[in-house]
Design an enzyme around this catalytic site. Structure first.
Site, PDB file in Angstrom:
ATOM      1  N   PHE A  34       4.508 -33.605 -11.582  1.00 43.01           N
ATOM      2  CA  PHE A  34       4.968 -33.036 -11.153  1.00 43.01           C
ATOM      3  C   PHE A  34       5.873 -34.233  -9.327  1.00 43.01           C
ATOM      4  O   PHE A  34       4.697 -35.229  -8.844  1.00 43.01           O
ATOM      5  CB  PHE A  34       3.937 -32.111  -9.843  1.00 43.01           C
TER       6      PHE A  34
ATOM      7  N   ASP B 101      -4.944 -34.994 -10.905  1.00 45.24           N
ATOM      8  CA  ASP B 101      -4.901 -33.863 -10.367  1.00 45.24           C
ATOM      9  C   ASP B 101      -5.013 -32.554 -10.836  1.00 45.24           C
ATOM     10  O   ASP B 101      -4.112 -32.453 -11.989  1.00 45.24           O
ATOM     11  CB  ASP B 101      -2.966 -33.646  -9.919  1.00 45.24           C
TER      12      ASP B 101
ATOM     13  N   TYR C 140      -4.179 -22.367  -3.802  1.00 47.96           N
ATOM     14  CA  TYR C 140      -3.342 -21.259  -3.625  1.00 47.96           C
ATOM     15  C   TYR C 140      -2.554 -20.149  -5.137  1.00 47.96           C
ATOM     16  O   TYR C 140      -1.463 -19.721  -5.574  1.00 47.96           O
ATOM     17  CB  TYR C 140      -2.310 -21.103  -2.771  1.00 47.96           C
ATOM     18  N   LYS C 141      -2.823 -21.247  -5.873  1.00 53.00           N
ATOM     19  CA  LYS C 141      -2.034 -21.302  -7.697  1.00 53.00           C
ATOM     20  C   LYS C 141      -3.654 -20.277  -8.299  1.00 53.00           C
ATOM     21  O   LYS C 141      -3.250 -19.677  -7.735  1.00 53.00           O
ATOM     22  CB  LYS C 141      -2.589 -22.469  -8.207  1.00 53.00           C
TER      23      LYS C 141
ATOM     24  N   ARG D 217       8.409 -20.088 -17.426  1.00 49.60           N
ATOM     25  CA  ARG D 217       6.721 -20.164 -17.477  1.00 49.60           C
ATOM     26  C   ARG D 217       6.342 -18.760 -16.988  1.00 49.60           C
ATOM     27  O   ARG D 217       6.837 -18.528 -16.274  1.00 49.60           O
ATOM     28  CB  ARG D 217       6.775 -21.216 -15.729  1.00 49.60           C
TER      29      ARG D 217
HETATM   30  C1  LIG Z   1       1.364 -27.234  -6.855  1.00 47.58           C
HETATM   31  C2  LIG Z   1       0.718 -28.975  -6.604  1.00 47.58           C
HETATM   32  C3  LIG Z   1       1.564 -29.494  -5.943  1.00 47.58           C
HETATM   33  C4  LIG Z   1       1.993 -28.548  -4.703  1.00 47.58           C
HETATM   34  O1  LIG Z   1       1.338 -29.643  -3.288  1.00 47.58           O
HETATM   35  P1  LIG Z   1       1.070 -29.556  -2.427  1.00 47.58           P
HETATM   36  O2  LIG Z   1       0.896 -30.901  -1.526  1.00 47.58           O
HETATM   37  O3  LIG Z   1       0.108 -28.423  -2.833  1.00 47.58           O
HETATM   38  O4  LIG Z   1       2.523 -28.199  -2.083  1.00 47.58           O
HETATM   39  C5  LIG Z   1       1.427 -30.936  -6.527  1.00 47.58           C
HETATM   40  N1  LIG Z   1       1.088 -30.891  -7.553  1.00 47.58           N
HETATM   41  C6  LIG Z   1       0.968 -30.348  -8.534  1.00 47.58           C
HETATM   42  C7  LIG Z   1       0.780 -30.906  -9.721  1.00 47.58           C
HETATM   43  C8  LIG Z   1       1.045 -29.158  -8.742  1.00 47.58           C
HETATM   44  O5  LIG Z   1       1.195 -28.387  -9.415  1.00 47.58           O
END
Ligand SMILES: *Cc1c(COP(=O)(O)O)cnc(C)c1O
Length: 410
Positions: free
Chosen positions: A125, A196, A221-222, A369
């Site tokens: 990400f 992560d 939040y996911k 997705r």
């Molecule tokens: C959703 C997601 C994030 C989001 O990070 P925030 O700091 O909570 O906005 C980071 N890394 C991955 C792999 C994600 O899927």
């Protein structure tokens, strides 16, 4: 040929079917985006109202003591712990994921002072890639971030690698990595391992203890459904607590925050990784959302997740043969809880589906997705979603010129 009645029969045998009633939905819509933002559950709604109208409105500042607000980051961390295979006292809820990664990366680099390389995945990400690069530049010694193709990990592991940082389930493809095997390889080369868990927590069973993971972080939040922008969580294996330092120290991670001491002394345990004031209303929502998880085991969730994603892939191949490339691995042990379909008109397909009440999302450059959340999705929802996809293709709705312009959030 899979029929809708077959799916209805699967719903009748579904041991998790009653949990759908815990969530608030527009019944005309099919929500396949719980991997991006989980839906509201009744318990969150109730808990937020309680905190707002009682603890905040009436208790005011006293509630930091009387309602236990100060203890929420570690108390809720203990509630998340079983979902990732951690022990009580190994998880804290604070900040959001990118910030937590920054803290963990900064802390780990100091634990391997003679090493100069961080390995991460080029498909990671973007936020993870930005923050790891930024922390490497601030390590106080020359550090190189190697963004590798994940299959080549073995070639890059040597005695100069301080940290391996990977995302367990790929946010685009839904591929799940071998947490145990990779963590062992990192350790064999003397590196530390940071996972992560953004797309795994609440979606797949995780065993950070059994996999000997050093550090991990995820969001709530996911798949955990705590609401937009709700705080993240960090995991630090017990043996590293008191050893790894929080590179962003703040008063609430101090051993005695209300002594207002001039010098920083970290609190014991995970509290040391709290920097600043907890977001109490968002934590109330998380508290409610975790109550739903108390009613299901991760192995039940996993079983249904695989059945839902198997069904979706089978229906897509059956009803829309040759239309998509199914990017998500077929092998169960390599799959998270989402399915990614590749198509050149992916953005239009997703927008047309959303207009027909099937909510998925699009990830650049060409990935449609679809997240599958066993707590509230029915097998007939999967069937109906694919039927609506067929309608989109039959009417060429996805080619509408309106969809040439993208929204800021895709
Ligand atoms: C959703 C997601 C994030 C989001 O990070 P925030 O700091 O909570 O906005 C980071 N890394 C991955 C792999 C994600 O899927």
């Amino acid at each position: 040929m899979i029929l809708r009645d077959d799916c209805a029969a699967m719903d009748e045998n579904d041991e998790l079917c009653s949990l759908r009633g815990e969530f608030c939905f527009n019944e005309r819509e099919i929500y396949l985006d719980g991997n991006s933002l989980g839906p509201l559950c009744e318990a969150s709604s109730r808990r937020v109202r309680e905190v707002v109208s009682e603890e905040w409105a009436k208790g005011l500042v006293r509630s930091w003591n009387t309602a236990g607000w100060m203890l929420e980051p570690t108390r809720l961390g203990d509630k998340i712990a079983p979902l990732i295979g951690a022990e009580p006292g190994e998880v804290v809820v604070a900040d959001t994921l990118t910030f937590l990664l920054a803290k963990l990366i900064g802390g780990t680099l100091a634990l391997r002072p003679d090493r100069h390389v961080i390995i991460t995945d080029e498909a990671n990400f973007h936020s993870d890639l930005y923050i790891v690069e930024a922390m490497a530049q601030r390590a106080g010694r020359p550090m190189t971030v190697k963004t590798i193709e994940r299959a080549t990990l073995d070639e890059h592991l040597d005695d100069d690698v301080a940290l391996v940082m990977l995302t367990h389930v790929d946010f685009r493809t839904g591929e799940m990595l071998d947490m145990k095997g990779i963590t062992k390889k990192a350790h064999d080369s003397g590196a530390l391992m940071l996972w992560d868990l953004a797309h795994s927590t609440g979606a797949v069973p995780i065993d950070v203890s059994g996999c000997d993971v050093d550090f991990a972080a995820g969001c709530t939040y996911k798949y955990l459904n705590a609401g937009p922008g709700s705080p993240g969580f960090a995991y630090i294996r017990r043996n590293w607590q008191g050893v790894i330092e929080n590179p962003l120290p703040g008063w609430l991670g101090h051993a005695r925050p209300f002594d207002f001491e001039r010098t920083y002394e970290p609190a014991e345990g995970m509290q040391a990784f709290v920097t600043s004031s907890p977001s109490i209303i968002a934590l109330a929502s998380l508290d409610g959302a975790l109550e739903v998880f108390a009613q299901a085991s991760m192995s039940q969730i996993r079983r249904k997740s695989l059945a839902l994603t198997d069904l979706f892939m089978a229906l897509v191949e059956d009803r829309l043969p040759g239309v998509f490339e199914i990017v998500t691995p077929r092998a169960h042990d390599k799959r998270g809880s989402q399915v990614a379909l590749r198509h050149d008109d992916g953005y239009g397909i997703i927008q047309a589906l959303i207009e027909r009440g099937v909510i998925g999302d699009f990830r650049d450059p060409d990935i449609c997705r679809f997240g599958f959340t066993p707590l509230y999705l029915r097998f007939v929802d999967v069937y109906d979603a694919v039927e609506r996809m067929v309608e989109v293709f039959n009417s060429a709705m996805h080619l509408d010129p309106r969809y040439r312009v993208r929204n800021p959030v895709t």
